[in-house]
Scaffold this active site. Structure first.
Site, short mmCIF file in Angstrom:
data_model
loop_
_atom_site.label_atom_id
_atom_site.label_comp_id
_atom_site.label_asym_id
_atom_site.label_seq_id
_atom_site.Cartn_x
_atom_site.Cartn_y
_atom_site.Cartn_z
CE LYS A 168 -1.94 2.67 2.88
NZ LYS A 168 -1.74 4.16 1.95
CD GLU A 192 13.00 4.18 8.05
OE1 GLU A 192 12.92 4.95 8.65
OE2 GLU A 192 12.71 4.34 6.52
CB CYS A 198 13.06 9.02 8.23
SG CYS A 198 13.62 8.09 7.29
CD GLU A 240 10.22 12.55 11.51
OE1 GLU A 240 9.17 12.11 11.72
OE2 GLU A 240 11.17 11.96 10.80
P1 ADP Z 1 2.92 10.79 7.30
O1 ADP Z 1 2.40 11.44 8.43
O2 ADP Z 1 4.25 10.96 7.05
O3 ADP Z 1 1.94 10.70 6.06
P2 ADP Z 1 1.79 8.35 7.98
O4 ADP Z 1 2.55 7.43 8.96
O5 ADP Z 1 0.47 8.71 8.47
O6 ADP Z 1 2.88 9.21 7.72
O7 ADP Z 1 1.74 7.59 6.59
C1 ADP Z 1 2.64 6.56 6.36
C2 ADP Z 1 1.77 5.18 5.55
O8 ADP Z 1 1.04 4.96 6.61
C3 ADP Z 1 0.84 5.87 4.45
O9 ADP Z 1 0.82 4.79 3.54
C4 ADP Z 1 -0.51 5.99 5.05
O10 ADP Z 1 -1.62 5.60 4.55
C5 ADP Z 1 -0.32 4.74 6.22
N1 ADP Z 1 -1.23 4.84 7.24
C6 ADP Z 1 -1.56 5.78 7.99
N2 ADP Z 1 -2.49 5.46 8.99
C7 ADP Z 1 -2.43 4.21 9.05
C8 ADP Z 1 -3.14 3.20 9.98
N3 ADP Z 1 -3.98 3.66 10.84
N4 ADP Z 1 -3.06 1.90 9.66
C9 ADP Z 1 -2.38 1.50 8.71
N5 ADP Z 1 -1.68 2.29 7.68
C10 ADP Z 1 -1.66 3.85 8.03
#
Ligand code: ADP
Length: 496
Positions: free
Chosen positions: A187, A262, A296, A393
């Site tokens: 994803k 990560e 990061c 961050e």
């Molecule tokens: P950022 O804030 O940098 O966008 P995220 O951690 O929100 O970082 O996003 C990184 C990845 O995690 C994306 O692919 C996002 O869709 C996914 N993501 C965000 N929330 C969830 C969740 N609750 N469960 C699984 N994947 C998630």
């Protein structure tokens, strides 16, 4: 080698996108889609099919079938390796188009995207080489037995990646997973769905069996969460925000999935007075402003020894003022837009907070233009360790300068955040360099360099910057289960 000349690239034409499941394109079951944006303009590029729990289930079932039957589990490890090598060649062949698409969707400059494509090819090739070298051991067990270990695939792996290095993160996840014989459901981030779909298509053309690689797009809370909760997924490999990792780890507990993370960082970059100052100024600049600070490992806490503090900061400010922001597809652009309005607003919010908490804003801090999501390179001086801009961050082009007096002091201050992803020191004193490398709590330490990351070297975080390692041999451990086989040698003489 990726060898196209880096000039201007015409904006690639993009069409609406579907899901990629079992080697075929498909609409989402709900028929829903979401827009993906060009961060340089704010305009919609195309619509992308949005996967919900039904589509996730279909992708996971497809990946499981490919794991357990058909050509993939029968394939010689060397042939799995050859598929990865072929995909590496295809990425190099299409590097120009892939880089342009990456720049269009995530806003990084074309030069940086080319760099990523070389990294993608290197990673796939490196793990292609590993495929037939993942070995068990024979063990001198007590008694009249023969014991040995097998390393076998973990199974169906859900891989959730962020928007800052969309294809490089894909390669870091696919390389070891596929080399070890797993199947994957990837994803991508909702902000950057395009390039992974194109590479899935290339992988299909290379001959990866249907169902081994599946790519589904959608939002974290829906698509990502469904993947994490699915009982048919054996492992989640995640790169992203620390708060998201906490949610994933809790959700994964219900099915006791394996997880690797990560996560973010607030990396200390320490410049000693005895350093080569030209190299350190250039290095500190690159450390924070590479890809607009959206790394990061960004060197966002810049510790400068007090003797050189004033001169160093002046040189940094002069460089920041000259930085050329603009369309990432234009030749000569040094910094593109931030990935989204949300990120831009978050960065500008931290600029406000930094000023309110009393740090000196030396340059930058504003949005550039009113189209797209551009933010000026920003420098705060005389930042205190406990200010939000020194702890959180920001993921943008904002550096906090923190003066220091002694190495012991700076090591202790370098370690004073929740993060531990990377750290760097600039010095000509070998003792200082080794002392720092030993005592700093970080998964990667650079001496007189920054952002040197390679497919061959383990990468990951101490503390809240992650769990597990990617790249290098270390990643293989996280994509295999270790099985012990013990054979009774019966009445045969033990040493006979
Ligand atoms: P950022 O804030 O940098 O966008 P995220 O951690 O929100 O970082 O996003 C990184 C990845 O995690 C994306 O692919 C996002 O869709 C996914 N993501 C965000 N929330 C969830 C969740 N609750 N469960 C699984 N994947 C998630």
């Amino acid at each position: 080698m990726v060898s196209a000349t880096i000039g201007k690239a015409p904006a690639p034409k993009v069409r609406d996108q579907q899901l990629f499941i079992g080697g075929k394109w498909a609409d989402s079951a709900s028929g829903k889609s979401f827009p993906t944006i060009n961060p340089a303009t704010g305009d919609t590029l195309c619509q992308v099919a949005e996967a919900d729990a039904t589509d996730v289930d279909r992708a996971v079932q497809t990946a499981r079938k490919a794991l357990e039957s058909g050509p993939w589990p029968q394939m010689d490890a060397a042939d799995r390796g050859r598929l990865l090598l072929r995909l590496a060649d295809q990425v190099e062949k299409h590097a120009r188009d892939l880089a342009a698409l990456e720049s269009l969707n995530c806003g990084k400059t074309l030069a940086d995207s080319f760099g990523d494509m070389q990294g993608v090819a290197n990673t796939l090739r490196y793990y292609g080489g590993w495929a037939d070298k993942v070995e068990g051991r024979t063990i001198p067990v007590r008694g009249n037995f023969l014991s040995y270990t097998l390393r076998q695939p973990v199974g169906v792996v859900g891989q959730i990646i962020p928007w800052n290095f969309p294809l490089l993160m894909l390669a870091w996840k696919w390389g070891p997973a596929l080399a070890c014989g797993n199947t994957v459901v990837l994803k991508p981030a909702e902000q950057t769905p395009l390039t992974a779909l194109r590479v899935a298509e290339l992988a299909h053309e290379c001959g990866f069996p249907d169902g081994v690689i599946n790519v589904i797009n959608g939002f974290g809370e829906i698509t990502g969460a469904a993947l994490v909760a699915h009982p048919g997924v054996d492992k989640i490999a995640f790169t992203g925000h620390v708060e998201t990792a906490k949610i994933i780890q809790k959700a994964a507990a219900d099915t006791l999935k394996r997880t690797t993370f990560e996560l973010g960082g607030k990396s200390p970059n320490v410049v000693c007075a005895d350093a080569d100052l030209d190299a350190a100024v250039a290095g500190a600049f690159h450390a924070i402003y590479f890809h607009g600070g959206q790394c990061c490992t960004a060197g966002s806490r810049l510790f400068i020894e007090h003797k050189i503090h004033r001169e160093f900061v002046e040189r940094l400010v002069a460089k920041a003022k000259k930085r050329k922001l603009g369309d990432p597809l234009e030749a000569g652009t040094e910094q593109g837009p931030q990935v989204s309005k949300e990120q831009m607003d978050k960065i500008l919010g931290y600029v406000d907070l930094g000023q309110k908490q009393g740090a000196d804003l030396l340059t930058g801090g504003r949005r550039v233009g009113d189209r797209g999501f551009f933010v000026e390179p920003t420098i705060f001086d005389n930042v205190k360790d406990d200010m939000a801009i020194a702890q959180d961050e920001i993921f943008g082009p904002v550096v906090s300068v923190l003066p220091f007096q002694e190495v012991d002091e700076v090591i202790q201050r370098a370690n004073s955040t929740d993060y531990g992803l990377a750290a760097a020191i600039w010095t000509k004193d070998i003792n200082k360099a080794h002392l720092f490398a030993k005592r700093v709590k970080a998964g990667t330490v650079w001496v007189n360099c920054y952002h040197v990351v390679d497919a061959t070297t383990p990468f990951g975080g101490f503390k809240m910057s992650g769990q597990g390692r990617e790249n290098g041999e270390a990643a293989l451990e996280h994509y295999t289960e270790l099985k012990t086989v013990t054979i009774n040698l019966g009445s045969a003489k033990k040493n006979g």
